[in-house]
Design a protein around this motif. Structure first.
Motif, mmCIF file in Angstrom:
data_model
loop_
_atom_site.group_PDB
_atom_site.id
_atom_site.type_symbol
_atom_site.label_atom_id
_atom_site.label_comp_id
_atom_site.label_asym_id
_atom_site.label_seq_id
_atom_site.Cartn_x
_atom_site.Cartn_y
_atom_site.Cartn_z
ATOM 1 N N ARG A 100 28.033 38.928 54.273
ATOM 2 C CA ARG A 100 26.958 39.598 53.551
ATOM 3 C C ARG A 100 27.601 40.068 52.252
ATOM 4 N N PRO A 101 26.983 40.404 51.038
ATOM 5 C CA PRO A 101 27.285 40.743 49.836
ATOM 6 C C PRO A 101 27.539 42.098 49.923
ATOM 7 N N TYR A 102 28.538 42.602 48.880
ATOM 8 C CA TYR A 102 29.162 43.949 48.762
ATOM 9 C C TYR A 102 28.924 44.315 47.191
ATOM 10 N N GLN A 103 28.745 45.422 46.806
ATOM 11 C CA GLN A 103 28.719 45.874 45.668
ATOM 12 C C GLN A 103 30.262 46.297 45.306
ATOM 13 N N VAL A 104 30.849 45.712 44.255
ATOM 14 C CA VAL A 104 32.307 46.062 44.053
ATOM 15 C C VAL A 104 32.330 46.407 42.513
ATOM 16 N N ARG A 105 33.455 47.255 42.417
ATOM 17 C CA ARG A 105 33.817 47.521 40.996
ATOM 18 C C ARG A 105 35.373 47.138 40.847
ATOM 19 N N ILE A 106 35.491 46.139 39.823
ATOM 20 C CA ILE A 106 36.872 45.836 39.664
ATOM 21 C C ILE A 106 37.294 46.468 38.212
ATOM 22 N N GLY A 138 49.817 52.973 38.520
ATOM 23 C CA GLY A 138 48.379 53.168 38.060
ATOM 24 C C GLY A 138 47.893 52.133 37.125
ATOM 25 N N MET A 139 48.624 51.157 36.479
ATOM 26 C CA MET A 139 48.083 50.309 35.430
ATOM 27 C C MET A 139 47.751 48.998 35.908
ATOM 28 N N LEU A 140 48.051 48.899 37.298
ATOM 29 C CA LEU A 140 47.549 47.510 38.238
ATOM 30 C C LEU A 140 45.925 47.655 38.171
ATOM 31 N N PRO A 141 45.553 46.278 38.357
ATOM 32 C CA PRO A 141 44.030 46.072 38.519
ATOM 33 C C PRO A 141 43.733 47.009 39.966
ATOM 34 N N ARG A 142 42.489 47.363 40.106
ATOM 35 C CA ARG A 142 41.747 47.969 41.193
ATOM 36 C C ARG A 142 40.575 47.509 41.514
ATOM 37 N N ALA A 143 40.414 47.415 42.750
ATOM 38 C CA ALA A 143 39.101 47.052 43.321
ATOM 39 C C ALA A 143 38.447 47.985 44.468
ATOM 40 N N GLN A 144 37.196 48.368 44.272
ATOM 41 C CA GLN A 144 36.555 49.411 45.147
ATOM 42 C C GLN A 144 35.035 48.831 45.502
ATOM 43 N N VAL A 145 35.005 49.243 46.871
ATOM 44 C CA VAL A 145 33.603 48.774 47.304
ATOM 45 C C VAL A 145 32.724 49.977 47.142
ATOM 46 N N LEU A 146 31.523 49.647 46.436
ATOM 47 C CA LEU A 146 30.700 50.616 46.047
ATOM 48 C C LEU A 146 29.514 51.014 47.057
ATOM 49 N N ALA A 147 29.287 49.578 47.618
ATOM 50 C CA ALA A 147 28.275 49.739 48.634
ATOM 51 C C ALA A 147 28.118 48.465 49.314
ATOM 52 N N PRO A 148 28.039 48.555 50.677
ATOM 53 C CA PRO A 148 27.880 49.753 51.565
ATOM 54 C C PRO A 148 29.295 50.654 51.643
ATOM 55 N N ASP A 149 28.985 52.110 52.308
ATOM 56 C CA ASP A 149 29.948 52.942 52.148
ATOM 57 C C ASP A 149 30.705 52.291 53.310
ATOM 58 N N LEU A 190 37.160 41.379 52.026
ATOM 59 C CA LEU A 190 35.952 41.598 52.815
ATOM 60 C C LEU A 190 35.766 40.554 53.878
ATOM 61 N N ALA A 191 36.367 39.425 53.794
ATOM 62 C CA ALA A 191 36.084 38.621 55.064
ATOM 63 C C ALA A 191 36.909 38.940 56.205
ATOM 64 N N PHE A 192 38.148 39.380 55.663
ATOM 65 C CA PHE A 192 38.954 39.938 57.073
ATOM 66 C C PHE A 192 38.491 41.226 57.347
ATOM 67 N N TYR A 193 37.875 42.016 56.643
ATOM 68 C CA TYR A 193 37.317 43.478 56.914
ATOM 69 C C TYR A 193 36.144 43.096 58.103
ATOM 70 N N GLU A 194 35.358 42.136 57.578
ATOM 71 C CA GLU A 194 34.168 41.678 58.686
ATOM 72 C C GLU A 194 34.877 41.185 59.960
ATOM 73 N N LEU A 195 35.867 40.485 59.799
ATOM 74 C CA LEU A 195 36.461 39.930 61.051
ATOM 75 C C LEU A 195 36.940 41.320 61.881
#
Length: 202
Positions: free
Chosen positions: A43-49, A66-77, A126-131
């Motif tokens: 499935r798709p996820y809403q992500v903020r990079i 703190g200066m490294l890139p960040r990725a967060q899933v906004l939806a679903p929770d 995200l694929a590993f999370y689904e598994l």
């Protein structure tokens, strides 16, 4: 010799070319933020990079974590749907950061384009999370305190193709997990491996 860092314009152009649905929601001298869809396997996820492009300030080196890139899933929770804390997340509520690389090992460098490294790593997470949601086991790469144990020195390496689970195995995994995950995801989880575009999504 240290490679030259990718410029902000290069990062933005590469993201636009590789991920056109990712919207550039903020940009400044400090860096930029993209928000948009990113797929796991099911499935798709809403992500903020978030990319911070400010290695120095007033002559001071700011190349810290703190200066490294960040990725967060906004939806679903993720925290709500798991009724707890999934593995390989860190930070604070409501949108913790995905753990995509080991900063101490220098796995991500400023000369890398996010579109060719960090964002694909997020999709893989995200694929590993689904598994993990289906099997209860994290099968992705992770940092371990002990070195991995390989074959004995001089032992022959056996080459073997990944097993393709039978339909009965797929149904058993679905029954045990009480899930409605797609057949490709279930087939992969029954074999305890990452879904393959060649084996599973024909």
């Amino acid at each position: 010799m240290r490679a030259t860092a990718a410029t902000l314009d290069q990062q933005i152009a590469a993201m636009q070319a590789a991920y056109p649905l990712m919207r550039l929601t903020a940009v400044g001298r400090w860096g930029c933020i993209w928000v948009g869809p990113l797929r796991g396997f099911d499935r798709p996820y809403q992500v903020r990079i978030t990319h911070v492009d400010m290695p120095t300030l007033g002559g001071c080196d700011l190349t810290w974590r703190g200066m490294l890139p960040r990725a967060q899933v906004l939806a679903p929770d993720l925290l709500a749907e798991c009724d707890g804390w999934p593995p390989h997340l860190y930070g604070a509520h409501p949108h913790p950061d995905l753990c995509l690389f080991d900063p101490d090992a220098g796995e991500w460098r400023s000369d890398m384009l996010l579109a060719e490294s960090y964002v694909p790593w997020a999709a893989q997470w995200l694929a590993f999370y689904e598994l993990w949601r289906v099997t209860g086991q994290w099968t992705g790469p992770e940092r371990h305190p002990e070195p991995a144990k390989g074959p004995a020195p001089g032992a022959a390496m056996e080459s073997r193709a990944p097993a393709v689970p039978t339909p009965a195995q797929v149904r058993r995994v679905a029954r045990e997990a009480g899930t409605e995950a797609s057949e490709p995801l279930l087939r992969a989880s029954a074999g305890r491996r990452v879904p393959s575009l060649l084996l599973d999504w024909r």
